[in-house]
Write a protein that holds these residues in place. Structure first.
Motif, PDB file in Angstrom:
ATOM      1  N   PRO A   1     -26.708  -3.165 -16.246  1.00  0.00           N
ATOM      2  CA  PRO A   1     -27.584  -4.186 -16.827  1.00  0.00           C
ATOM      3  C   PRO A   1     -27.108  -5.613 -16.577  1.00  0.00           C
ATOM      4  N   SER A   2     -25.876  -5.781 -16.129  1.00  0.00           N
ATOM      5  CA  SER A   2     -25.380  -7.143 -15.917  1.00  0.00           C
ATOM      6  C   SER A   2     -26.003  -7.798 -14.691  1.00  0.00           C
ATOM      7  N   VAL A   3     -26.680  -7.031 -13.845  1.00  0.00           N
ATOM      8  CA  VAL A   3     -27.314  -7.617 -12.667  1.00  0.00           C
ATOM      9  C   VAL A   3     -28.668  -8.255 -13.000  1.00  0.00           C
ATOM     10  N   TRP A   4     -29.187  -7.989 -14.187  1.00  0.00           N
ATOM     11  CA  TRP A   4     -30.469  -8.561 -14.579  1.00  0.00           C
ATOM     12  C   TRP A   4     -30.276 -10.018 -14.963  1.00  0.00           C
ATOM     13  N   GLY A   5     -31.218 -10.847 -14.577  1.00  0.00           N
ATOM     14  CA  GLY A   5     -31.173 -12.258 -14.932  1.00  0.00           C
ATOM     15  C   GLY A   5     -31.698 -12.480 -16.339  1.00  0.00           C
TER      16      GLY A   5
ATOM     17  N   GLY B   1     -15.236  -8.554 -29.491  1.00  0.00           N
ATOM     18  CA  GLY B   1     -15.430  -8.773 -28.057  1.00  0.00           C
ATOM     19  C   GLY B   1     -16.299  -7.703 -27.416  1.00  0.00           C
ATOM     20  N   ILE B   2     -17.368  -7.323 -28.101  1.00  0.00           N
ATOM     21  CA  ILE B   2     -18.243  -6.245 -27.632  1.00  0.00           C
ATOM     22  C   ILE B   2     -19.268  -6.797 -26.649  1.00  0.00           C
ATOM     23  N   ASP B   3     -19.456  -6.088 -25.552  1.00  0.00           N
ATOM     24  CA  ASP B   3     -20.513  -6.423 -24.605  1.00  0.00           C
ATOM     25  C   ASP B   3     -21.756  -5.678 -25.064  1.00  0.00           C
ATOM     26  N   GLU B   4     -22.733  -6.405 -25.608  1.00  0.00           N
ATOM     27  CA  GLU B   4     -23.912  -5.765 -26.179  1.00  0.00           C
ATOM     28  C   GLU B   4     -24.739  -5.022 -25.139  1.00  0.00           C
ATOM     29  N   LYS B   5     -24.629  -5.419 -23.917  1.00  0.00           N
ATOM     30  CA  LYS B   5     -25.400  -4.769 -22.863  1.00  0.00           C
ATOM     31  C   LYS B   5     -24.544  -3.783 -22.087  1.00  0.00           C
ATOM     32  N   GLY B   6     -23.373  -3.496 -22.584  1.00  0.00           N
ATOM     33  CA  GLY B   6     -22.442  -2.612 -21.893  1.00  0.00           C
ATOM     34  C   GLY B   6     -22.929  -1.175 -21.874  1.00  0.00           C
ATOM     35  N   THR B   7     -22.350  -0.399 -20.995  1.00  0.00           N
ATOM     36  CA  THR B   7     -22.727   0.996 -20.840  1.00  0.00           C
ATOM     37  C   THR B   7     -21.535   1.802 -20.337  1.00  0.00           C
ATOM     38  N   ASN B   8     -21.582   3.099 -20.549  1.00  0.00           N
ATOM     39  CA  ASN B   8     -20.543   3.985 -20.034  1.00  0.00           C
ATOM     40  C   ASN B   8     -20.906   4.564 -18.674  1.00  0.00           C
TER      41      ASN B   8
END
Length: 108
Positions: free
Chosen positions: A72-76, A57-64
């Motif tokens: 990065p989740s705001v990018w379309g 269940g890893i979010d590849e675009k996740g960040t600390n």
């Protein structure tokens, strides 16, 4: 999170020797766990990455970083390589068609 209680009894002498041998090799620098894992055939499975991401269940675009600093989740979808490649390909086709049209007009 707590560790489970220690199991009753002792482990087998064979297992204890195997662990001690591995530990000694690690301490002496005779083996490297990362290298050993990378040499295994199952590690070279090209689809293992997708399976690990899905399984864990890893979010590849996740960040600390805090979302205020970097999110990065705001990018379309247009910001990622697949969509960028599609857009670039469409643009190249348009340019090629434009060149062909200009050549036809020059001939006429």
């Amino acid at each position: 999170i707590e560790l489970p209680p220690e199991p009753p009894g002792n482990c087998s002498k064979q297992l204890q020797n195997k662990i001690l041998d591995l530990y000694t090799k690690l301490q002496n620098g005779k083996t490297n766990l990362n290298t050993n894992i990378q040499r295994q055939k199952c590690f070279r499975n090209p689809s293992i990455y997708e399976k690990l991401v899905e399984f864990c269940g890893i979010d590849e675009k996740g960040t600390n970083y805090l979302p205020e600093l970097y999110n990065p989740s705001v990018w379309g979808p247009e910001s990622f390589y697949k969509e960028l490649a599609n857009t670039q390909e469409k643009e190249i086709i348009k340019q090629e068609e434009k060149k062909k049209l200009m050549k036809k007009e020059q001939i006429i």
